[in-house]
Design a protein around this motif. Structure first.
Motif, PDB file in Angstrom:
ATOM      1  N   ARG A  55       0.830  -1.202   0.000  1.00 30.78           N
ATOM      2  CA  ARG A  55       0.000   0.000   0.000  1.00 30.78           C
ATOM      3  C   ARG A  55       0.861   1.248   0.000  1.00 30.78           C
ATOM      4  O   ARG A  55       2.022   1.206   0.374  1.00 30.78           O
ATOM      5  CB  ARG A  55      -0.881   0.034   1.253  1.00 30.78           C
ATOM      6  N   TYR A  56       0.256   2.346  -0.426  1.00 31.38           N
ATOM      7  CA  TYR A  56       0.882   3.649  -0.249  1.00 31.38           C
ATOM      8  C   TYR A  56       0.098   4.418   0.786  1.00 31.38           C
ATOM      9  O   TYR A  56      -1.120   4.243   0.885  1.00 31.38           O
ATOM     10  CB  TYR A  56       0.909   4.432  -1.565  1.00 31.38           C
ATOM     11  N   PRO A  57       0.796   5.231   1.564  1.00 32.13           N
ATOM     12  CA  PRO A  57       0.062   5.998   2.576  1.00 32.13           C
ATOM     13  C   PRO A  57      -1.021   6.857   1.929  1.00 32.13           C
ATOM     14  O   PRO A  57      -0.846   7.345   0.813  1.00 32.13           O
ATOM     15  CB  PRO A  57       1.149   6.872   3.222  1.00 32.13           C
ATOM     16  N   ARG A  58      -2.112   7.033   2.638  1.00 34.04           N
ATOM     17  CA  ARG A  58      -3.224   7.858   2.180  1.00 34.04           C
ATOM     18  C   ARG A  58      -3.822   7.388   0.863  1.00 34.04           C
ATOM     19  O   ARG A  58      -4.248   8.176   0.043  1.00 34.04           O
ATOM     20  CB  ARG A  58      -2.784   9.320   2.046  1.00 34.04           C
ATOM     21  N   ARG A  59      -3.789   6.060   0.633  1.00 36.72           N
ATOM     22  CA  ARG A  59      -4.464   5.542  -0.562  1.00 36.72           C
ATOM     23  C   ARG A  59      -5.232   4.299  -0.139  1.00 36.72           C
ATOM     24  O   ARG A  59      -4.656   3.416   0.484  1.00 36.72           O
ATOM     25  CB  ARG A  59      -3.453   5.173  -1.639  1.00 36.72           C
ATOM     26  N   ASP A  60      -6.499   4.283  -0.464  1.00 36.69           N
ATOM     27  CA  ASP A  60      -7.311   3.155  -0.016  1.00 36.69           C
ATOM     28  C   ASP A  60      -6.990   1.911  -0.822  1.00 36.69           C
ATOM     29  O   ASP A  60      -6.855   0.813  -0.303  1.00 36.69           O
ATOM     30  CB  ASP A  60      -8.800   3.487  -0.171  1.00 36.69           C
TER      31      ASP A  60
ATOM     32  N   ASP B 241      13.241  -3.268 -13.853  1.00 36.61           N
ATOM     33  CA  ASP B 241      12.010  -2.485 -13.941  1.00 36.61           C
ATOM     34  C   ASP B 241      12.035  -1.602 -15.181  1.00 36.61           C
ATOM     35  O   ASP B 241      12.628  -0.537 -15.191  1.00 36.61           O
ATOM     36  CB  ASP B 241      11.860  -1.612 -12.682  1.00 36.61           C
ATOM     37  N   GLU B 242      11.384  -2.052 -16.224  1.00 33.64           N
ATOM     38  CA  GLU B 242      11.327  -1.295 -17.480  1.00 33.64           C
ATOM     39  C   GLU B 242      12.685  -0.740 -17.855  1.00 33.64           C
ATOM     40  O   GLU B 242      12.838   0.443 -18.138  1.00 33.64           O
ATOM     41  CB  GLU B 242      10.325  -0.133 -17.351  1.00 33.64           C
ATOM     42  N   VAL B 243      13.674  -1.588 -17.824  1.00 34.95           N
ATOM     43  CA  VAL B 243      15.041  -1.121 -17.998  1.00 34.95           C
ATOM     44  C   VAL B 243      15.286  -0.492 -19.355  1.00 34.95           C
ATOM     45  O   VAL B 243      16.290   0.170 -19.549  1.00 34.95           O
ATOM     46  CB  VAL B 243      16.059  -2.262 -17.798  1.00 34.95           C
TER      47      VAL B 243
ATOM     48  N   ALA C 285      -5.067  -0.794  -2.610  1.00 36.83           N
ATOM     49  CA  ALA C 285      -3.717  -1.355  -2.506  1.00 36.83           C
ATOM     50  C   ALA C 285      -3.075  -1.328  -3.893  1.00 36.83           C
ATOM     51  O   ALA C 285      -3.710  -1.654  -4.890  1.00 36.83           O
ATOM     52  CB  ALA C 285      -3.774  -2.772  -1.995  1.00 36.83           C
ATOM     53  N   ALA C 286      -1.809  -0.936  -3.963  1.00 36.04           N
ATOM     54  CA  ALA C 286      -1.123  -0.875  -5.257  1.00 36.04           C
ATOM     55  C   ALA C 286      -0.833  -2.283  -5.761  1.00 36.04           C
ATOM     56  O   ALA C 286      -0.884  -2.558  -6.951  1.00 36.04           O
ATOM     57  CB  ALA C 286       0.165  -0.075  -5.131  1.00 36.04           C
ATOM     58  N   VAL C 287      -0.504  -3.147  -4.809  1.00 31.35           N
ATOM     59  CA  VAL C 287      -0.362  -4.571  -5.139  1.00 31.35           C
ATOM     60  C   VAL C 287      -1.312  -5.310  -4.212  1.00 31.35           C
ATOM     61  O   VAL C 287      -1.263  -5.117  -2.999  1.00 31.35           O
ATOM     62  CB  VAL C 287       1.086  -5.059  -4.932  1.00 31.35           C
TER      63      VAL C 287
ATOM     64  N   GLY D 113       1.542  -5.233 -18.052  1.00 29.31           N
ATOM     65  CA  GLY D 113       0.295  -4.641 -17.582  1.00 29.31           C
ATOM     66  C   GLY D 113       0.319  -3.164 -17.859  1.00 29.31           C
ATOM     67  O   GLY D 113       1.379  -2.583 -18.112  1.00 29.31           O
ATOM     68  N   GLU D 114      -0.883  -2.576 -17.814  1.00 30.67           N
ATOM     69  CA  GLU D 114      -0.937  -1.158 -18.159  1.00 30.67           C
ATOM     70  C   GLU D 114      -0.294  -0.322 -17.057  1.00 30.67           C
ATOM     71  O   GLU D 114       0.010  -0.817 -15.971  1.00 30.67           O
ATOM     72  CB  GLU D 114      -2.387  -0.733 -18.378  1.00 30.67           C
ATOM     73  N   SER D 115      -0.126   0.928 -17.352  1.00 31.82           N
ATOM     74  CA  SER D 115       0.490   1.850 -16.409  1.00 31.82           C
ATOM     75  C   SER D 115      -0.336   1.926 -15.120  1.00 31.82           C
ATOM     76  O   SER D 115      -1.562   1.975 -15.173  1.00 31.82           O
ATOM     77  CB  SER D 115       0.573   3.228 -17.059  1.00 31.82           C
ATOM     78  N   GLY D 116       0.348   1.865 -14.000  1.00 28.73           N
ATOM     79  CA  GLY D 116      -0.354   1.971 -12.727  1.00 28.73           C
ATOM     80  C   GLY D 116      -0.898   0.649 -12.226  1.00 28.73           C
ATOM     81  O   GLY D 116      -1.605   0.610 -11.232  1.00 28.73           O
ATOM     82  N   SER D 117      -0.560  -0.436 -12.890  1.00 26.69           N
ATOM     83  CA  SER D 117      -1.127  -1.713 -12.466  1.00 26.69           C
ATOM     84  C   SER D 117      -0.364  -2.319 -11.288  1.00 26.69           C
ATOM     85  O   SER D 117      -0.743  -3.365 -10.782  1.00 26.69           O
ATOM     86  CB  SER D 117      -1.149  -2.684 -13.655  1.00 26.69           C
ATOM     87  N   GLY D 118       0.734  -1.688 -10.881  1.00 30.34           N
ATOM     88  CA  GLY D 118       1.432  -2.165  -9.694  1.00 30.34           C
ATOM     89  C   GLY D 118       2.692  -2.958  -9.981  1.00 30.34           C
ATOM     90  O   GLY D 118       3.258  -3.576  -9.081  1.00 30.34           O
ATOM     91  N   LYS D 119       3.138  -2.927 -11.198  1.00 32.79           N
ATOM     92  CA  LYS D 119       4.321  -3.711 -11.586  1.00 32.79           C
ATOM     93  C   LYS D 119       5.554  -3.261 -10.798  1.00 32.79           C
ATOM     94  O   LYS D 119       6.249  -4.068 -10.185  1.00 32.79           O
ATOM     95  CB  LYS D 119       4.590  -3.542 -13.093  1.00 32.79           C
ATOM     96  N   SER D 120       5.805  -1.955 -10.840  1.00 36.89           N
ATOM     97  CA  SER D 120       6.995  -1.439 -10.170  1.00 36.89           C
ATOM     98  C   SER D 120       6.920  -1.691  -8.675  1.00 36.89           C
ATOM     99  O   SER D 120       7.905  -2.062  -8.038  1.00 36.89           O
ATOM    100  CB  SER D 120       7.132   0.052 -10.419  1.00 36.89           C
ATOM    101  N   THR D 121       5.748  -1.482  -8.114  1.00 35.17           N
ATOM    102  CA  THR D 121       5.602  -1.650  -6.680  1.00 35.17           C
ATOM    103  C   THR D 121       5.919  -3.085  -6.271  1.00 35.17           C
ATOM    104  O   THR D 121       6.627  -3.321  -5.285  1.00 35.17           O
ATOM    105  CB  THR D 121       4.168  -1.267  -6.258  1.00 35.17           C
TER     106      THR D 121
END
Ligand code: ATP
Ligand code: ATP
Ligand code: MG
Ligand code: MG
Lengths: 312, 284, 600, 497
Positions: free
Chosen positions: C348-353, C506-508, C355-357, C374-382
């Motif tokens: 999770r990230y603080p102040r976000r309901d 990560d997306e090297v 969960a990123a993963v 996966g698309e952008s924001g799907s939690g890959k990097s996290t």
């Protein structure tokens, strides 16, 4: 609105901390010392005791703080031991003068600064730009009192155009009242303008480099439309911020300039109060200035938020 | 941008305004250091000429109302506006910068507390804060240095924190932490070298403000006290006789201006070199 | 007759004080009504400069050194600024790269249209409004009426691009210049916008220049393709010809470096393009596989190879001698116990309901390469950062070799830290600009390797640099003195210095040009195979993944929605989202028919 | 017995000596405190004296030559023992609010001054000889003062500027009801500005000449001169002597001087080291260069003083003192004798709290150094100077305005005087002053006061090198401004031409 409530609470908390800080700093001397310096020439112990009681100096520091804060928020700002006048009553008209001075200076400085900043941003790197930039670095580095004294010499002493000081404020006709503002406001404006010009220029250069400005140009829109419609609104957010930030310095500048020109405002009072050890006045002025400053910051934040609402 | 071999001095000398600033600063420093030796008369010696006299061969800048030589007083009057600000900025930068670095690196609760603390002190307009403190502490050179340092401390802290944070989140710092580098290494080798430049530019800028500040306090009669020669005090005292002996005011005014302008030019050159994008508004 | 006839275009930029370096040289192109002419090439080869100069505009700092751009019977390059402004937006329109930046955030969408319509068509507000609605409808923007009163930020990237397109078409220009109009959009949106452009151009008969760095994309879209290298056109011909039978070695190399969905091997293009025009010889010669000394002797001119297909090459169409081994996905390892296991990981990230993963499980066998897409924001990097130990786990557990793995890197023993290495997307940010390459590579040796003593470090650094194909002398350079591809090699050298068992990427390559990208991927696969390192490769580029991974994990909104062998998953996607992703990519494949691109 | 007289009732003034009537004069008064004090008994600063002098009147008024001018008292006399004094009041005088002046008002006003808690500056002078119940009305037209010890100088004492007559029972002075030539129209304490208008019922017919006086207190010396020169004010003061030349240089304003009206002195408190040794005190007096202080610090605006608070021109001045001359060698010798063969280092405190106070210290440092008295001058903030330094420190600068010789010595040097800054404890001096008070004989008074001055000059830690003029600037059209020892500046006869 919870966001507003939160910022309001934060504001109150900050004010509270300011009050503690101010109170602590001004309560470093013992009540005895304060009384001595306030009453002056050869006073009896009874008088000192009476003074200590009248000024509410007895009791422990936290208790005194509590009492002072309570009085302060209920509008009782105490009585100056030096002038024997209620502090609130004495500061009223001075506060008005200072505010007018600040606003006049701001109005004097801002529009030309915007025009100049935009103009040089457009021809960045040109000869005018270099001249304006260097000039603003130089002017920005001059202490207010240096600018003030030099202006006094040029405009009042040499040219005889304006009065040397602001005593016209105390009485005299409208003309004299207006004249009383001239030199202080001009000095302040000169001190503020270089900051504004730099900021406007930097902001405008940023915006001009944005693809949407080039896009507007390439849509065949005239330069005027591009500058005022596309560039200026996008610098507005930064501009408000800059003005808000500079207001801190404006407050400092007002204090100095008032003392250069014997201008009857809160800044002049503050310096005399400090050198006279007039504690209630110093405390009240610190609080008033703190409130003012915070109000400005909050207002600026709100404006910035509004301005930038559309632009994320 | 190439940051290699960029010693601060070279960065300053590369920009034209930096060169002007450095030359001016050298001149002012020379005056302050050598001035007492060069002064044609003792600065506090009375009646070395007719009082309130205009410039002449013996007194290039004329004399003041007590017949003291203005030139000699200008040559000897720069110590406090240089030394006190330097000490103040050094103090602010060391303490504030250290705290800011810690806050930025540690993050979390410490960061929140320190930032809040910085914010609160910064909500007080600087001159007001100094005046309030002087009201409580009285005025003397050490008090002045400490008080001015106190004003600048949170600002230095904020800058150091922001710079640290911008770097602390960088992937190369993450990489260092993944390797298990010690905090000392991360701060000293990974973070500091990358923020030293901006911090130095910031310190130079702060020095400008400190100079203005101390001069202003002297001018308001809350700093250095006469009869010791001091530029700002000379202006304050000479203001009354500006119509008769304008040089007694204008000469020290030029000296102060040269000092603060040179500091600002240098700061500007450093800023342009290290962090061309730093919004100076956000800095103070 | 051509709608816009560009000839002999030369542009220079002021580099140092007073020096004008030419960056575009003698470019000639004809744009015809209803046809799309594409301009492709690596970053910095002068595509944007050509497009802008064709309008008579040169960015500040630049100078027009010569040429013509005839629009009807006027030469735009000879027009005074006042006249130009009445041509711009009316007869010739431009849409810049990244529409979200090309619309003024402070103005409403309607305002943008009003300004242009009033200026060029003299329209009053009501007329302008009607026309705006009409235009927005033409670009298939939902609810055009409401759209007018909103500001640009209220629209998605694809929608903004449509608005910008509509704005360009507002005054029915005869010529349209599009500078990378789809770059930065995700593949699905990219395909839709490309199709829209094609449709509008055909329908309205606009002569269009389409700038892109993606040869695959323009192959499906354009009628004609010009390939640029170092400020010059090196190949020009019909789109189908250029994609199917490229004649210039550079065009061929570009094509080979472009990953394909069908899993064809990609081949990197070593080296970097020159930063200025090279006039006395073939500019591509230093990187060319087929050229010989004759290429370095004299300037090469653009000439027809076959009718209608021009190339600036002395050996057009010559086959490369012995193509180096193409990247082949690592062979499936024997089913052993998994090396790295993640079970029900939640981050999770603080102040976000949200969960990123959100409960992801993953297994990685030794020596295996898997991809996460996966698309952008799907939690890959996290997810990757959680594996690396720099993002805290809200829930779930990790094991390495069956042993529990502490979630925080600081809590992991030294040997464990050495076994997991992370490589970042942006090599600029992952290397400390104040350290030398030598220092950067030496640190993990000192910290994580017991077998390398102090006195051996220098040799080890040199060996590592050699392995990533960098000269040993680079050890004294700082990152600022390296190109993007070289920096990423340094980052790889640093990662491999620790002899990792697991390499987390990560997306090297997404910050790099296609040509460089292929080379880096090649290198990773090779090194991993050599050392038996398992690789987790995060990417949003499906074709790239196909070319190097054996197994793929598809993520969406923090969850795994499909997982499987590359071949199986690409052939028969089970999850509708996977299918959608694949379809979008397919539409952009080089050689995919125009019909595929018209899906909207 | 002491005796004074004047015509009773309205006093006619020959009008040809006076300027035209009417007009508004504007004053800019420097040297003021943070507020204008309208209670004359507790007034502090010079602007208070000037303004209160316009609003109120006393029984008598003192001129610089100690002539006692009848004001609200027309005649006075004492018994032979100088113990019982009777003052007859002027008829037909009314207060600003129309009430007539009566003996009751005088009794109230004088008794107030004798209340220690009020803290009036004349209290220390009168305290020793007059109790509140000693002040009585003698009918409605006279008052009688019974002293506990003889005082031939009582009328002089009552000429102090604090001794103004206010209506009986007054406790609130914000309306400033007095019998003076002007009455208060408005006062803004926050702006430090005031407006006065002619008192139509003033007892001196034909006066004042001006219709109105507007004024403000200037906190800033710097702009005083410029403000008058630029024409915004008709009158400005005090001017620091260092600014006198700029006043003369700025064409349109002329400099007015109240000759030798104040002095700055070095206090060397005899109860603190090293001043416990009389030789050190005397060395200071021998070493200081009086001429230099007069010419440099005071720019020649003043006269030489001889370490007594009495001017050379004063009828009571002790002639012999004027013949003492500067003797640096003797000063060195005395220092050696006191145990300082290599000279002595002293810290001298001063503040910009009065005209030329800082310059005086700076100049003094010069000449003292020649005798090996190495002084470092420390400037303190004016605001707290009289609380933190005065009467507390050992060596500092103080400033005083002109007083009658007896008053001055009584206030400054009598053993019991609270303001005995020099810490002189001399029974002999106390005796001399007491005797001087008890004789009505002028020559005897002169002889006794002369002896007292010699004693002060020989013994007190009080170095007074020069008198200083009180300087003002005025526009040429403002005529008829007078000076006196009571109200300092007098605008009763001022007019605008
Ligand atoms: N404003 C400028 N000042 C100086 N040089 C510039 C400027 N704009 C472009 N250049 C140089 O001109 C060359 C061509 O740039 P251009 O932007 O046309 O390339 P491009 O092919 O569009 O690249 P990209 O794919 O990155 O957009 C590059 O070497 C670039 O460094
Ligand atoms: N520092 C952060 N603070 C708050 N939320 C974040 C932060 N970083 C990422 N997120 C959010 O977490 C979610 C997953 O982000 P993540 O970076 O892992 O996605 P991604 O798949 O790597 O995307 P991309 O392809 O754009 O790199 C997103 O919704 C993102 O907005
Ligand atoms: Mg481009
Ligand atoms: Mg990512």
């Amino acid at each position: 609105m919870p966001a507003l409530l939160r910022s309001l609470l934060a504001l109150l908390a900050t004010l509270w901390l300011i009050s503690m800080l101010t109170f602590a700093a001004t309560s470093l001397r013992s009540p005895q010392e304060v009384a001595q310096s306030a009453l002056g020439r050869g006073v009896a112990q009874e008088q000192i005791d009476a003074f200590v009681e009248q000024q509410g100096l007895e009791g422990s520091l936290p208790r005194r703080y509590g009492r002072w804060l309570g009085d302060f928020v209920t509008g009782d700002w105490g009585t100056s031991p030096i002038t024997q006048l209620p502090v609130a009553q004495e500061l009223g008209p001075r506060l008005r003068n200072s505010l007018i001075l600040a606003v006049v200076a701001l109005l004097l400085a801002l529009p030309p600064s915007i025009a100049i900043g935009l103009a040089v941003a457009r021809r960045r790197g040109g000869r005018t730009d270099v001249a304006v930039t260097t000039g603003s670095v130089v002017l920005a580095a001059l202490p207010e009192f240096v600018v003030g004294v030099v202006l006094m010499w040029l405009l009042a002493v040499q040219a005889g155009l304006l009065p040397v000081d602001s005593s016209g404020l105390a009485f005299g006709g409208l003309g004299e009242q207006v004249e009383a503002f001239a030199l202080p406001a001009l000095t302040l404006a000169l001190v503020l303008a270089p900051q504004f010009v730099r900021m406007v220029r930097a902001a405008a250069i940023d915006v001009i480099a944005q693809p949407y400005v080039r896009a507007a140009v390439l849509r065949g829109l005239p330069a005027r439309t591009v500058l005022w419609r596309h560039v200026l609104p996008n610098t507005a957010g930064q501009l408000v911020n800059v003005v808000a930030v500079n207001l801190v310095w404006l407050i400092g500048g007002v204090i100095v300039v008032e003392n250069v020109f014997a201008f009857q405002g809160i800044g002049q009072r503050l310096v005399t109060a400090v050198s006279q050890g007039d504690v209630p006045t110093v405390q009240a002025l610190a609080m008033v200035t703190g409130v003012l400053f915070l109000a400005i910051s909050v207002a600026a934040d709100a404006i910035v938020a509004r301005v930038e609402a559309g632009t994320r | 941008m190439r940051r290699r071999g960029g010693s601060a001095i070279r960065a300053v000398l590369r920009a034209p305004e930096g060169r002007i600033g450095a030359a001016l600063a050298l001149l002012v420093l020379a005056i302050v250091v050598l001035g007492p030796a060069l002064a044609p008369y003792p600065p506090e010696k009375l009646g070395v000429g007719a009082p309130s006299a205009g410039p002449s061969a013996e007194h290039l800048l004329g004399t003041d109302t007590l017949g003291r030589d203005v030139l000699s007083r200008v040559l000897c009057g720069g110590a406090s506006v240089i030394v006190i600000p330097l000490i103040a900025v050094l103090l602010a930068q060391l303490v504030g910068g250290g705290l800011g670095l810690a806050a930025g690196y540690l993050g979390g609760r410490w960061d929140a507390i320190l930032t809040r603390l910085f914010d609160v002190v910064m909500t007080l307009p600087p001159l007001l804060l100094v005046l309030v403190l002087i009201a409580g502490l009285g005025s003397s050179a050490p008090v002045l240095a400490v008080v001015v340092a106190l004003v600048f401390l949170p600002r230095a802290g904020r800058i150091a924190r922001a710079a640290t944070r911008s770097v602390a989140g960088a992937d190369y710092v993450v990489a260092a932490r993944l390797r298990g580098e010690s905090a000392g290494y991360v701060v000293g080798r990974e973070i500091l070298p990358n923020i030293a430049g901006p911090l130095m530019a910031d310190a130079a800028l702060r020095l400008t403000y400190a100079i203005i500040f101390v001069a202003t306090l002297n001018f308001l009669g809350l700093g250095v006290q006469p009869p010791r020669p001091d530029w700002a005090v000379m202006i304050s005292e000479g203001r009354a006789t500006i119509a008769v002996t304008p040089l007694g005011v204008l000469a020290p005014a030029v000296a102060i201006a040269a000092l603060s302008v040179s500091a600002n030019l240098i700061a500007d050159a450093l800023t342009a070199h290290w962090s061309p994008d730093v919004r100076r508004a956000g800095v103070h | 007759m051509a709608a816009l006839e560009i000839a002999g275009l030369r542009v220079g930029f002021e580099q140092a004080r007073g020096d004008v370096t030419p960056v575009v040289w003698d470019v000639a192109l004809d744009l015809h009504a209803g046809r799309v002419t594409a301009l492709v090439g690596e970053s910095g080869c002068g595509k944007s400069t050509v497009a802008l100069a064709a309008m008579g505009y040169v960015a500040p700092g630049g100078t027009l050194l010569g040429g013509r751009a005839r629009l009807g019977d006027v030469d735009l390059l000879g027009l005074p600024p006042r006249r130009l402004k009445s041509v711009w937006g009316r007869q010739i329109a431009y849409v810049g790269q990244n529409a979200s930046l090309a619309l003024n955030p402070a103005l409403t969408v309607g305002r943008h249209f009003e300004e242009v319509l009033r200026r060029h068509a003299g329209m009053r507000r009501p007329a302008a409004r009607a026309r705006t609605a009409e235009l927005l409808e033409a670009v298939a923007l939902p609810d055009p009426e409401a759209a007018r009163t909103r500001r640009p930020h209220a629209f998605s990237g694809g929608q903004q691009q449509r608005i910008a397109l509509a704005l360009a078409l507002a005054c029915r220009p005869g010529v349209l210049l599009l500078d990378e109009p789809t770059t930065g959009l995700d593949p699905t949106t990219q395909a839709r916008v490309a199709a829209l452009i094609r449709a509008l151009v055909t329908e309205q008969g606009v002569a269009t220049l389409f700038v892109s760095h993606d040869l695959g994309l323009v192959g499906t879209l354009a009628d004609e393709i010009g390939v640029m290298y170092a400020g010059e056109l090196v190949e020009l011909g019909a789109a189908a010809d250029v994609v199917a039978r490229p004649v210039h070695p550079y065009a061929r190399a570009l094509l080979e470096a472009t990953p394909r969905l069908d899993g064809g091997a990609v081949r990197g293009l070593p080296g970097a393009p020159p930063s200025a025009v090279v006039r006395d010889r073939c500019a591509f010669h230093p990187r060319c596989a087929v050229g010989d000394h004759s290429c370095a002797g004299a300037p090469v001119i653009l000439r027809p190879v076959v009718p209608g297909h021009l190339a600036r090459c002395l050996k057009p169409g010559a086959a490369a001698p012995s193509a180096p081994a193409a990247v082949v996905p690592a062979a499936a390892p024997p089913e052993t116990t998994p090396l790295l296991v993640a079970r029900d990981v939640v981050c999770r990230y603080p102040r976000r309901d949200q969960a990123a993963v959100d409960g992801v499980s993953l297994q990685l066998a030794a020596g295996e390469t898997i991809a996460i897409v996966g698309e952008s924001g799907s939690g890959k990097s996290t997810l990757l950062r959680a594996l690396a130990g720099v993002h805290p786990l809200a829930d779930g557990e990790l094991t390495l070799d069956g042993q529990p793995l502490a979630p925080a890197a600081a809590a992991r023993p030294r040997q464990v830290r050495a076994r997991l290495q992370l490589v970042f997307q942006n090599p600029d940010a992952s290397l400390n600009p104040r350290q030398t390459v030598g220092e950067i590579v030496r640190r993990p040796l000192r910290l994580l390797r017991d077998d390398v003593g102090r006195e051996q470090e220098e040799a080890a650094v040199a060996a590592l640099l050699e392995r990533v194909q960098l000269p040993a002398a680079f050890a004294d350079r700082r990152p600022g003195q390296l190109s993007g591809g070289q920096r990423q090699r340094v980052a790889l050298a640093r990662a491999f210095a620790a002899r990792p068992h697991v390499l987390l990427c990560d997306e090297v390559t997404s910050a790099l040009d296609v040509s460089v990208q292929a080379a880096i991927v090649e290198l990773i696969v090779e090194l991993a195979r050599e050392q038996g390192t398992a690789v987790v490769m995060v990417s949003h580029d499906l074709p790239l993944v196909r070319s190097c991974a054996r197994r793929v994990v598809v993520m969406r909104a923090g969850r795994v929605c499909e997982e499987g062998e590359v071949a199986r998953l690409f052939a028969t996607p089970r999850h509708p989202y996977t299918a959608e992703l694949l379809a979008a990519c397919a539409a952009l494949e080089p050689g995919a028919g125009r019909s595929a691109a018209s899906m909207a | 017995g002491g005796r004074g007289a004047g015509a009773s009732g309205a006093v006619a003034i020959s009008s040809d000596a006076l300027g035209p009537r009417g007009g508004t004069a504007r004053l800019l008064l420097g040297g003021g405190g943070p507020r204008l004090v309208l209670d004359p008994a507790t007034q502090v600063n010079e602007p208070d004296a000037i303004v209160d002098g316009l609003l109120y009147d006393g029984l008598v008024r003192l001129h610089d030559d100690w002539r006692v001018e009848p004001r609200l008292a027309t005649r006075w006399e004492s018994d032979a023992a100088q113990r019982v004094w009777r003052f007859e009041l002027r008829d037909g005088v009314t207060f600003h609010d129309g009430r007539p002046l009566t003996a009751k008002d005088v009794v109230y006003s004088l008794r107030r001054l004798l209340d220690e808690r009020l803290g009036s500056a004349v209290y220390p002078r009168l305290n020793g000889e007059l109790r509140p119940d000693g002040v009585r009305a003698a009918g409605s037209g006279a008052v009688e003062l019974r002293l506990t010890q003889p005082d031939a100088f009582l009328p002089v004492a009552l000429g102090a500027r604090h001794c103004k007559i206010v209506p009986a029972g007054t406790t609130d002075f914000s309306r400033a009801i007095g019998t003076g030539p002007f009455r208060l129209r408005s006062l803004d304490q926050s702006k430090l500005s005031f407006e006065l208008e002619r008192n139509p019922g003033f007892w001196q017919e034909g006066l004042p000449r001006l219709d109105r006086i507007e004024g403000m207190l200037a906190n800033d010396q710097a702009s005083l001169v410029q403000s008058v020169a630029s024409g915004r004010f008709h009158f400005g003061g005090f001017i620091d002597p260092s600014l006198a030349s700029s006043a003369e240089a700025s064409g349109d304003a002329r400099l007015l001087a109240h000759r030798s009206a104040l002095f700055n002195d070095l206090v060397a408190a005899a109860d603190s080291e090293p001043f416990t040794n009389p030789d050190v005190r005397t060395a200071l007096k021998l070493a200081i260069d009086r001429e230099q202080i007069l010419s440099l610090a005071y720019k020649g605006h003043g006269s030489i003083a001889h370490d007594v608070p009495v001017r050379t021109a004063d009828p009571f001045f002790a002639e012999g003192l004027a013949h003492r001359t500067r003797d640096v060698d003797e000063a060195r010798r005395l220092l050696r004798r006191a145990g300082y063969p290599n000279g002595i280092d002293l810290e001298l405190l001063t503040a910009p709290a009065g005209a030329a106070m800082v310059d005086m210290a700076v100049v003094a440092k010069e000449s003292l150094a020649e005798a090996g008295i190495r002084v470092s001058v420390q400037q303190r903030p004016a605001g707290t100077y009289y609380d933190a330094v005065w009467l507390k420190e050992a060596f500092y600068v103080d400033t005083w305005v002109l007083r009658h010789p007896l008053d001055a010595m009584a206030v400054m040097f009598e053993s019991s005087a609270p303001w005995n800054e020099a810490r002189l404890r001399s029974p002999r001096l106390d005796e001399l002053l007491r005797e001087a008070r008890s004789t009505g004989e002028r020559s005897e008074q002169a002889q006794l006061l002369g002896a007292a001055q010699t004693l002060v000059a020989d013994q007190a830690g009080f170095v007074c090198p020069a008198w200083l003029d009180e300087l003002y600037v005025a526009k040429p059209e403002l005529a008829g401004v007078g000076f006196n020892a009571t109200d300092l500046v007098d605008f009763q006869r001022a007019s605008l031409g």
